[in-house]
Design an enzyme around this catalytic site. Structure first.
Site, PDB file in Angstrom:
ATOM      1  N   GLU A   1       0.827  -1.209   0.000  1.00 42.21           N
ATOM      2  CA  GLU A   1       0.000   0.000   0.000  1.00 42.21           C
ATOM      3  C   GLU A   1       0.864   1.262   0.000  1.00 42.21           C
ATOM      4  O   GLU A   1       0.544   2.251  -0.667  1.00 42.21           O
ATOM      5  CB  GLU A   1      -0.925  -0.007   1.216  1.00 42.21           C
ATOM      6  CG  GLU A   1      -1.944  -1.144   1.225  1.00 42.21           C
ATOM      7  CD  GLU A   1      -1.375  -2.482   1.662  1.00 42.21           C
ATOM      8  OE1 GLU A   1      -2.126  -3.475   1.635  1.00 42.21           O
ATOM      9  OE2 GLU A   1      -0.173  -2.542   2.038  1.00 42.21           O
TER      10      GLU A   1
ATOM     11  N   ALA B   1       7.741 -36.394 -13.288  1.00 44.78           N
ATOM     12  CA  ALA B   1       7.700 -36.536 -14.740  1.00 44.78           C
ATOM     13  C   ALA B   1       7.587 -38.022 -15.044  1.00 44.78           C
ATOM     14  O   ALA B   1       8.289 -38.848 -14.451  1.00 44.78           O
ATOM     15  CB  ALA B   1       8.964 -35.959 -15.368  1.00 44.78           C
TER      16      ALA B   1
ATOM     17  N   TRP C   1      16.787 -38.497 -19.646  1.00 47.84           N
ATOM     18  CA  TRP C   1      15.768 -37.600 -19.134  1.00 47.84           C
ATOM     19  C   TRP C   1      14.419 -38.051 -19.639  1.00 47.84           C
ATOM     20  O   TRP C   1      14.303 -38.410 -20.821  1.00 47.84           O
ATOM     21  CB  TRP C   1      16.029 -36.161 -19.596  1.00 47.84           C
ATOM     22  CG  TRP C   1      17.269 -35.552 -19.031  1.00 47.84           C
ATOM     23  CD1 TRP C   1      18.489 -35.414 -19.623  1.00 47.84           C
ATOM     24  CD2 TRP C   1      17.388 -34.957 -17.734  1.00 47.84           C
ATOM     25  NE1 TRP C   1      19.366 -34.781 -18.797  1.00 47.84           N
ATOM     26  CE2 TRP C   1      18.715 -34.479 -17.622  1.00 47.84           C
ATOM     27  CE3 TRP C   1      16.538 -34.772 -16.655  1.00 47.84           C
ATOM     28  CZ2 TRP C   1      19.181 -33.848 -16.470  1.00 47.84           C
ATOM     29  CZ3 TRP C   1      16.997 -34.135 -15.530  1.00 47.84           C
ATOM     30  CH2 TRP C   1      18.292 -33.676 -15.437  1.00 47.84           C
TER      31      TRP C   1
ATOM     32  N   ARG D   1      10.761 -24.768  -8.290  1.00 44.94           N
ATOM     33  CA  ARG D   1      11.684 -24.807  -7.164  1.00 44.94           C
ATOM     34  C   ARG D   1      11.948 -23.411  -6.628  1.00 44.94           C
ATOM     35  O   ARG D   1      12.001 -23.199  -5.415  1.00 44.94           O
ATOM     36  CB  ARG D   1      13.003 -25.455  -7.585  1.00 44.94           C
ATOM     37  CG  ARG D   1      12.915 -26.944  -7.841  1.00 44.94           C
ATOM     38  CD  ARG D   1      14.251 -27.475  -8.349  1.00 44.94           C
ATOM     39  NE  ARG D   1      14.214 -28.908  -8.613  1.00 44.94           N
ATOM     40  CZ  ARG D   1      15.215 -29.588  -9.154  1.00 44.94           C
ATOM     41  NH1 ARG D   1      16.332 -28.960  -9.504  1.00 44.94           N
ATOM     42  NH2 ARG D   1      15.107 -30.895  -9.342  1.00 44.94           N
TER      43      ARG D   1
ATOM     44  N   THR E   1      16.152 -41.516  -3.848  1.00 45.66           N
ATOM     45  CA  THR E   1      16.469 -40.531  -4.880  1.00 45.66           C
ATOM     46  C   THR E   1      17.916 -40.072  -4.749  1.00 45.66           C
ATOM     47  O   THR E   1      18.617 -39.893  -5.749  1.00 45.66           O
ATOM     48  CB  THR E   1      15.516 -39.324  -4.776  1.00 45.66           C
ATOM     49  OG1 THR E   1      14.169 -39.769  -4.965  1.00 45.66           O
ATOM     50  CG2 THR E   1      15.846 -38.280  -5.817  1.00 45.66           C
TER      51      THR E   1
ATOM     52  N   ASP F   1      19.969 -41.000  -7.990  1.00 44.55           N
ATOM     53  CA  ASP F   1      20.078 -39.863  -8.906  1.00 44.55           C
ATOM     54  C   ASP F   1      21.162 -38.864  -8.523  1.00 44.55           C
ATOM     55  O   ASP F   1      21.562 -38.051  -9.363  1.00 44.55           O
ATOM     56  CB  ASP F   1      18.733 -39.128  -8.987  1.00 44.55           C
ATOM     57  CG  ASP F   1      17.619 -40.014  -9.510  1.00 44.55           C
ATOM     58  OD1 ASP F   1      17.935 -41.045 -10.132  1.00 44.55           O
ATOM     59  OD2 ASP F   1      16.441 -39.672  -9.302  1.00 44.55           O
TER      60      ASP F   1
ATOM     61  N   GLU G   1       9.782 -33.877  -4.648  1.00 43.29           N
ATOM     62  CA  GLU G   1      10.327 -34.460  -5.885  1.00 43.29           C
ATOM     63  C   GLU G   1      10.834 -35.866  -5.597  1.00 43.29           C
ATOM     64  O   GLU G   1      11.908 -36.257  -6.034  1.00 43.29           O
ATOM     65  CB  GLU G   1      11.446 -33.574  -6.441  1.00 43.29           C
ATOM     66  CG  GLU G   1      10.977 -32.205  -6.888  1.00 43.29           C
ATOM     67  CD  GLU G   1      11.987 -31.512  -7.778  1.00 43.29           C
ATOM     68  OE1 GLU G   1      12.544 -32.182  -8.668  1.00 43.29           O
ATOM     69  OE2 GLU G   1      12.219 -30.315  -7.583  1.00 43.29           O
TER      70      GLU G   1
ATOM     71  N   LEU H   1       7.725 -42.784  -1.178  1.00 38.52           N
ATOM     72  CA  LEU H   1       7.537 -41.624  -0.302  1.00 38.52           C
ATOM     73  C   LEU H   1       6.340 -40.798  -0.752  1.00 38.52           C
ATOM     74  O   LEU H   1       5.599 -40.265   0.083  1.00 38.52           O
ATOM     75  CB  LEU H   1       8.806 -40.764  -0.278  1.00 38.52           C
ATOM     76  CG  LEU H   1       8.783 -39.552   0.657  1.00 38.52           C
ATOM     77  CD1 LEU H   1       8.384 -39.930   2.073  1.00 38.52           C
ATOM     78  CD2 LEU H   1      10.150 -38.858   0.656  1.00 38.52           C
ATOM     79  N   ALA H   2       6.105 -40.699  -2.064  1.00 40.37           N
ATOM     80  CA  ALA H   2       4.949 -39.955  -2.564  1.00 40.37           C
ATOM     81  C   ALA H   2       3.649 -40.567  -2.048  1.00 40.37           C
ATOM     82  O   ALA H   2       2.731 -39.858  -1.620  1.00 40.37           O
ATOM     83  CB  ALA H   2       4.945 -39.933  -4.091  1.00 40.37           C
TER      84      ALA H   2
END
Length: 598
Positions: free
Chosen positions: A85, A196, A212, A226, A238, A242, A330, A335-336
């Protein structure tokens, strides 16, 4: 008349379900259309700061003249910076007089300044349209009452302005502050599950190879997501498979904290996430897991937090207490599934690539949920489809953004219901984030201070935190250190000042002044004493707590904060109690830091 074709907001672009609202015959359709357009614009510009200085609520303000011309706009960049404001009034100048201010959310005054309300009143604004009331109970309705008390007409969307088009405008206000609303109503951060997968629903080949699946455009979109989040969470699997970095490169904004959730603590000794030179990593695990490995990670600067029972809800409640608003998941399918079953996932972003890899044992994005019939399937709400390069992005809510009514009764209302509960009687007062009821006690609060610079002159610092972080490097005869001091001094917010100071301290410990550990309490003391000396309303707020113990409720800072289970040293609370005692004349010497020690 000026209308808008602003930029797209990826994170909050999908609509949510709201109840149908009857039309208000006292407000014409044309006027409603104009009000709705400006409220949507306020929400749109409020979203501009997402990820640049997080976490904080998103506030936007649009000032429009009676002829429909936009005279000024502003948004809150971060806590500790000028209110939306105030910025809008400055931009509008003399055109503010007699104009209408449109706010996506009621202002929140945790510091006794009422800067947003004062700016609108003093500028001569005659009408204010508010998209939603503030979702935090101690701020809910306060600014609206203050504005009406000053004689301004205040219309709240959904209360005073009711129509289909206003309903849509209100949705945009709910969406832009969905994280704050979830924090207020569910006591967990707003969590987004991102993955993905191929067209046949796989997130990796049978061998585990996943690089990928999605296109470069989709990956850039992930960097943006992110950059809008306070933290990213992955599982131990992960990390092992990865070895991710989990940065927000190419996405702009800040770099979120990295969180690894692992029950077994079966993690590699070398991993990209153990490099904390640019951003911190937190590992959450079961109490007692691999003590020797915990020590190894601690030696690298990685924080380890233990839980008696490791499950997603317990972890999210903990990070809620740390003040996080938005978390991006991610993780892998196991875990998801656990996070979804725990009810902590609120929204899903699924990137679907036009590829087929097959494989009976190839992993899928969500593991076992225990469903045996299609009728048990979880339906997404307000699904959106968008092509991103060759991929399709499908997003939607697993849980709708909660409505803000009915609200939790205030302490006064609770007392009226149950007289045995005495309002405001508290032996211990906790504070942490600047949106807390005692947010002014935070060293991140928006109160500039003037401090001597060593040459007899006085320099202005935007906040106590600016001054504190810069003084880690003051007096060090190195160009990099001097440059860092200047950059911290002119950082746009206390959050950014803190990130600069902490990052440089990690990357170049040799640049930190040699006497810092013995001096930092005194540096913080002098800055706090200055703040509470030059702002009378802050001093009054501090003195009003006489007889109560003040605790900086950070669950992870064991020096300045009280710690997760009261094991912290609480030096910030101690300093405030010392300063309070000095104002009350109870302590005779600034060195008596233990005069009210916990």
């Amino acid at each position: 008349m000026v209308l808008f074709s602003g930029t797209k907001s990826y994170f909050y672009s999908s609509p949510i379900l709201c109840k149908s609202i009857a039309s208000n015959s006292n407000h014409s359709h044309a006027a409603h259309s104009l009000d709705a357009a400006y409220i949507k614009r306020a929400a749109q510009i409020a979203d501009n700061s997402a990820g640049f200085s997080s976490p904080h609520p998103n506030f936007g303000c649009v000032i429009a003249t009676t002829s429909g011309i936009v005279a000024g706009e502003g948004y809150l960049y971060a806590q500790g910076t000028k209110a939306a404001e105030v910025l809008a009034v400055e931009a509008a100048g003399g055109f503010s007089k007699g104009s209408t201010a449109y706010l996506n959310m009621e202002p929140g005054d945790c510091h006794g300044d009422q800067s947003a309300v004062s700016a609108l009143v003093q500028a001569g604004i005659t009408r204010v349209v508010v998209g939603i009331r503030h979702p935090l109970q101690h701020l809910h309705g306060n600014a609206i009452r203050s504005l009406r008390g000053q004689g301004l007409q205040v219309d709240v969307v959904g209360e005073d302005l009711k129509s289909k088009i206003m309903e849509e405008a209100r949705k945009s206000c709910l969406l832009v502050n969905a994280p704050l609303i979830h924090r207020a109503t569910s006591q967990v951060p707003f969590s987004v599950l991102k993955y993905a997968m191929t067209l046949d629903g796989k997130i990796a080949t049978t061998s585990g190879h996943a690089t990928w699946i999605s296109s470069k455009k989709s990956r850039n979109r992930v960097f943006e997501l992110r950059g809008r989040s306070d933290a990213i969470i992955v599982g131990g699997n992960t990390v092992r498979k990865d070895n991710p970095r989990l940065t927000a490169r190419h996405g702009g904004g800040h770099t979120p904290i990295r969180i690894v959730m692992t029950q077994t603590f079966n993690l590699p000794e070398e991993a990209n996430l153990w490099d904390i030179s640019d951003v911190s990593t937190i590992v959450v695990t079961q109490r007692g897991a691999r003590r020797s490995f915990q020590k190894l990670l601690a030696s690298k600067g990685v924080e380890v937090v233990e839980f008696d029972i490791l499950n997603p809800r317990e972890v999210m409640e903990y990070f809620h207490d740390r003040g996080y608003l938005s978390i991006l998941w991610e993780c892998g399918g196991t875990l998801a599934a656990s996070a979804i079953s725990s009810g902590v996932i609120h929204k899903v972003f699924a990137f679907v690539a036009p590829k087929i890899i097959g494989g009976k044992n190839a992993p899928s994005p969500v593991g076992e949920l225990g469903m045996v019939e299609m009728s048990q399937a979880l339906d997404l709400i307000d699904v959106c489809f968008e092509q991103v390069g060759p991929d399709m992005l499908i997003s939607g809510f697993l849980q709708p953004v909660p409505d803000l009514v009915p609200v939790i009764p205030s302490e006064d209302e609770t007392f009226a219901i149950d007289p045995s509960i005495t309002p405001y009687e508290s032996r211990i007062i906790f504070f942490y984030k600047t949106w807390d009821p005692y947010g002014a006690f935070s060293n991140f609060s928006p109160h500039p201070i003037q401090m001597p610079d060593g040459s007899g002159a006085y320099a202005t610092w935007s906040s106590v935190e600016h001054y504190y972080q810069a003084h880690k490097f003051v007096g060090v005869d190195e160009p990099v250190a001097k440059d860092c001091v200047e950059k911290i001094k002119f950082a746009k917010s206390p959050e950014e000042a803190a990130r600069m100071g902490r990052s440089m301290q990690k990357q170049r410990p040799d640049l930190v002044r040699s006497d810092w550990e013995g001096l930092k309490i005194d540096v913080m003391y002098r800055a706090l004493k200055c703040k509470f000396s030059i702002y009378p309303h802050l001093q009054s707020m501090l003195l009003s707590t006489a007889g109560s113990v003040l605790v900086e409720a950070s669950p992870h800072d064991l020096f300045w904060g009280g710690g997760r289970e009261g094991e912290g040293l609480n030096y910030l609370g101690r300093l405030l109690m010392l300063i309070r005692s000095e104002f009350l004349g109870e302590c005779s010497s600034p060195s008596e830091i233990t005069c009210e020690a916990l």
